[in-house]
Design an enzyme around this catalytic site. Sequence first.
Site, PDB file in Angstrom:
ATOM      1  N   PHE A  99     -20.731  18.792 -29.292  1.00  0.00           N
ATOM      2  CA  PHE A  99     -20.932  17.348 -29.199  1.00  0.00           C
ATOM      3  C   PHE A  99     -21.441  16.909 -27.823  1.00  0.00           C
ATOM      4  O   PHE A  99     -22.098  15.876 -27.685  1.00  0.00           O
ATOM      5  CB  PHE A  99     -19.636  16.606 -29.541  1.00  0.00           C
ATOM      6  N   LYS A 100     -21.170  17.693 -26.809  1.00  0.00           N
ATOM      7  CA  LYS A 100     -21.523  17.285 -25.457  1.00  0.00           C
ATOM      8  C   LYS A 100     -23.013  17.394 -25.172  1.00  0.00           C
ATOM      9  O   LYS A 100     -23.482  16.944 -24.128  1.00  0.00           O
ATOM     10  CB  LYS A 100     -20.700  18.093 -24.451  1.00  0.00           C
ATOM     11  N   ASP A 101     -23.774  17.962 -26.110  1.00  0.00           N
ATOM     12  CA  ASP A 101     -25.220  18.024 -25.942  1.00  0.00           C
ATOM     13  C   ASP A 101     -25.821  16.630 -25.791  1.00  0.00           C
ATOM     14  O   ASP A 101     -26.770  16.438 -25.037  1.00  0.00           O
ATOM     15  CB  ASP A 101     -25.876  18.727 -27.140  1.00  0.00           C
TER      16      ASP A 101
END
Length: 473
Positions: A122-124
């Site tokens: 998700f941190k992309d």
Amino acid sequence: MEKYDYLCRKLAYATNMNYYSTNHQAPVADLRKAVVKGLAEDRGLYMPEEIHHLPKAFFDDFSKMRFQDIAYNVASAFFGEDVDLDGLQNLVYDTLSFDCPIVKVKENIYSLELFHGPTLAFKDVGARFMARLLQYYIREERRGMSDDFSTEGAQEHENKLVNVLVATSGDTGSAVANGFLGVEGIHVYVLYPKGKVSPIQECQFTTLGQNITAVEVDGVFDDCQRLVKSAFMDSELNEHMMLTSANSINVARFLPQAFYYFNAVARLKALGMVDAPVICVPSGNFGNICAALFGHQMGLPVKRFIAANNANDVFYNYLQTGTYNPQPSIQTLANAMDVGDPSNFARIIDLYSEGGKLSPEETHQRITSLISGATYSDEEIKETMRQCYKETGYILDPHGACGYRALEEQLKDGETGIFCETAHPAKFKEKVDDILGIDVEIPERLANFMKGEKQSVPMSADFKAFKAFLMEQ
């Protein structure tokens, strides 16, 4: 595109947004300073002075809009005062070169799959947006310097690096490293706890080289985070090099994570669901759920939230007692959530205390009226993964399992729930294979990371040693 572009431009306000510190002892900052500094001078986290409410017309239309269009509207409300809208549109569209779909797992429960980006986590989204925003500011500043100074002076400024320090308990390091890989004018130092991230996670940021340096700290995540915060507060170090952070303490990292919550609710509406959903977020440093809460403040129709923890239950205990009591982090199966003193708790308190105007009791009441908690042991996480796979065929990673179980336990009749599947199960292949008795297929882009050679710098948890290392750079 033109229809929604007009809506975005109507959301741009006349004056620039200022950001204040959660400790309320530092001068206000503009967006550029908040992004480049990362942390305020008083060690507080930056908060926007205003959170703009999106208009009814947006919510009437957003189920018909593409993910990028939705994100552009949200970004305009956050950043449209500080970044020209054409530049902001390019930032958003370049960031979101992949989808964040919702997938039905069982009746009334949907997975928000946040693992379709380059590093399958998700941190992309936040890391890619921040990298592009920093590069935007660097280019703007260099353009201004070349106009104001001699060729020699401009060249000297152009050679000055922005140094990004990021502490990771798992996915942050890989997302930030890959988001910034090869970005001109920026060098990234990824601090991670030795032996406490999965082998696949580790290879995603230790094999890159170029402008990425992996620092292997002999300690836990909280030690890595402490080293980063101490570096920001060290005047000698800051005179030596330009420092910023890409952890969720940085406004440019956590705010863009609101994009996919708007998209998820829009996709539910497109399926004909009119009631506001319950959103459950597996939570470690609380940047992800904090972005969702900011979205709610902007008008995103969410009925309530659930913060799902592993055995690191500091926030869960706060919800029960009203007392925040940080603890040393505990190593668990869901390692990216192994945080004993979540930084973004300060933002949640500030948000619901209206900048410190309300009493702790009133603030706690406001928080618990909107957010409930859950906490799970490793055995409960394993049990949930097995049960979900047996009943639905859906493969959960250990973090998503916390979110799924919390929804199952807390969802009421007639409610629809969305939980975040924050990383691809293959990132935890050894654990998932062992728990489920299967052979999880490794996506090609993940397998490519595993072919590289590990490059890391061993480091003690002592700040003096870390400072000495940076001073040599």
